[in-house]
Design a protein around this motif. Structure first.
Motif, mmCIF file in Angstrom:
data_model
loop_
_atom_site.group_PDB
_atom_site.id
_atom_site.type_symbol
_atom_site.label_atom_id
_atom_site.label_comp_id
_atom_site.label_asym_id
_atom_site.label_seq_id
_atom_site.Cartn_x
_atom_site.Cartn_y
_atom_site.Cartn_z
ATOM 1 N N UNK A 36 0.697 -1.175 0.066
ATOM 2 C CA UNK A 36 -0.090 0.058 -0.080
ATOM 3 C C UNK A 36 0.989 1.380 -0.111
ATOM 4 N N UNK A 37 2.133 0.940 0.306
ATOM 5 C CA UNK A 37 2.991 2.394 0.357
ATOM 6 C C UNK A 37 3.314 2.792 -0.961
ATOM 7 N N UNK A 38 3.587 4.233 -1.451
ATOM 8 C CA UNK A 38 3.868 4.542 -2.664
ATOM 9 C C UNK A 38 4.976 5.469 -2.548
ATOM 10 N N UNK A 39 5.685 5.542 -3.625
ATOM 11 C CA UNK A 39 6.955 6.677 -3.771
ATOM 12 C C UNK A 39 6.956 7.131 -5.263
ATOM 13 N N UNK A 40 7.236 8.196 -5.150
ATOM 14 C CA UNK A 40 7.349 8.713 -6.793
ATOM 15 C C UNK A 40 8.638 9.671 -6.976
ATOM 16 N N UNK A 41 9.223 9.736 -8.094
ATOM 17 C CA UNK A 41 10.335 10.555 -8.352
ATOM 18 C C UNK A 41 10.253 10.633 -10.111
ATOM 19 N N UNK A 42 10.568 12.150 -10.070
ATOM 20 C CA UNK A 42 10.675 12.565 -11.414
ATOM 21 C C UNK A 42 11.867 12.509 -12.214
ATOM 22 N N UNK A 43 12.101 11.881 -13.389
ATOM 23 C CA UNK A 43 13.437 11.635 -13.822
ATOM 24 C C UNK A 43 13.715 12.648 -14.780
ATOM 25 N N UNK A 44 14.717 13.376 -14.483
ATOM 26 C CA UNK A 44 15.171 14.411 -15.711
ATOM 27 C C UNK A 44 16.356 14.332 -16.700
ATOM 28 N N UNK A 45 17.415 13.427 -16.120
ATOM 29 C CA UNK A 45 18.822 13.506 -16.385
ATOM 30 C C UNK A 45 18.641 12.199 -17.368
ATOM 31 N N UNK A 46 19.055 12.400 -18.769
ATOM 32 C CA UNK A 46 19.330 11.198 -19.698
ATOM 33 C C UNK A 46 20.328 10.197 -19.132
ATOM 34 N N UNK A 47 20.121 8.870 -19.251
ATOM 35 C CA UNK A 47 20.939 7.555 -18.949
ATOM 36 C C UNK A 47 20.224 6.703 -18.111
#
Length: 228
Positions: A136-147
């Motif tokens: 039930x836990x959620x975690x988010x991250x936005x990826x900007x750098x190519x690779x």
């Protein structure tokens, strides 16, 4: 009244009538010319308005296209331990490809998992989520750098719970697998294995019989040789 006087008197009204008709025709021509000029001016104004409208529409469309480019703002879900399996889905079997600016939401579907970053591109700032979490836990991250980003679950790394995220300009659809071969049933074609086997055997038998017939009997006796 003499004949000469009669003709002179009759010619005056005729001349006046001719002059009036000529003046009227000239006035009509002048009016028509003025009307043509007015129409030309109106057409010119219409063209100017049309040009202005076209320019405004083009600018609006261009701005809208730029705002929607690059996949910015998209969200992709990665399931952590789906159904108790020790995998990240997608990401473990095949790398998950996303565009720059995509947010990945990690959703826990079983207990005692975390996200430890093993490697990432230079300049990236992904810290993962090293705290052990449960269903039930959620975690988010936005990826900007190519690779390429590699990560794993610390409690289950020895069991192969590792995954990869690739940030690229033109990502393949999630789970697409590119242009690889697909099974017929994946394309929606109903087919049974025994029919395939029967058709293959029949094809082989027909080929063998035909080849045997040609080798044994050769050409048909009715085939002409081209000689009399």
């Amino acid at each position: 009244m003499k004949r000469r006087d009669f003709l002179r008197a009759a010619s005056v009204p005729a001349a006046a009538t001719t002059a009036s008709a000529t003046a009227g025709l000239g006035a009509a021509q002048e009016t028509e010319t003025s009307g043509g000029t007015a129409t030309g001016t109106a057409t010119g104004t219409g063209t100017e308005n049309g040009t202005g409208t076209g320019t405004g529409t083009g600018t609006g469309t261009g701005t809208g296209g730029d705002s929607g480019g690059g996949g910015s703002g998209e969200t992709v879900t990665v399931t952590v331990g789906p159904g108790g399996s020790l995998v990240y889905e997608p990401g473990t079997e095949e790398p998950l490809q996303i565009a720059p600016g995509t947010t990945v939401e990690f959703v826990w579907d079983s207990d005692n998992h975390n996200i430890v970053v093993e490697s990432q591109p230079e300049g990236a700032n992904w810290g993962g989520h090293e705290s052990i979490e449960n269903t039930g836990f959620t975690y988010s991250h936005t990826f900007e750098t190519l690779g390429t980003y590699e990560y794993y679950c610390d409690p289950h790394r020895s069991a192969g719970m590792e995954a990869t995220i690739e940030v690229v300009e033109n990502p393949e659809p999630a789970g697409g697998g590119g242009g690889g071969e697909k099974e017929l049933h994946d394309l929606g074609v109903p087919i049974h294995a025994h029919w395939v086997g029967a058709a293959t055997i029949l094809g082989i038998l027909v080929t063998v019989i035909f080849t045997f017939y040609i080798l044994k009997y050769g050409e048909s006796p009715h085939t002409g040789t081209g000689r009399n």
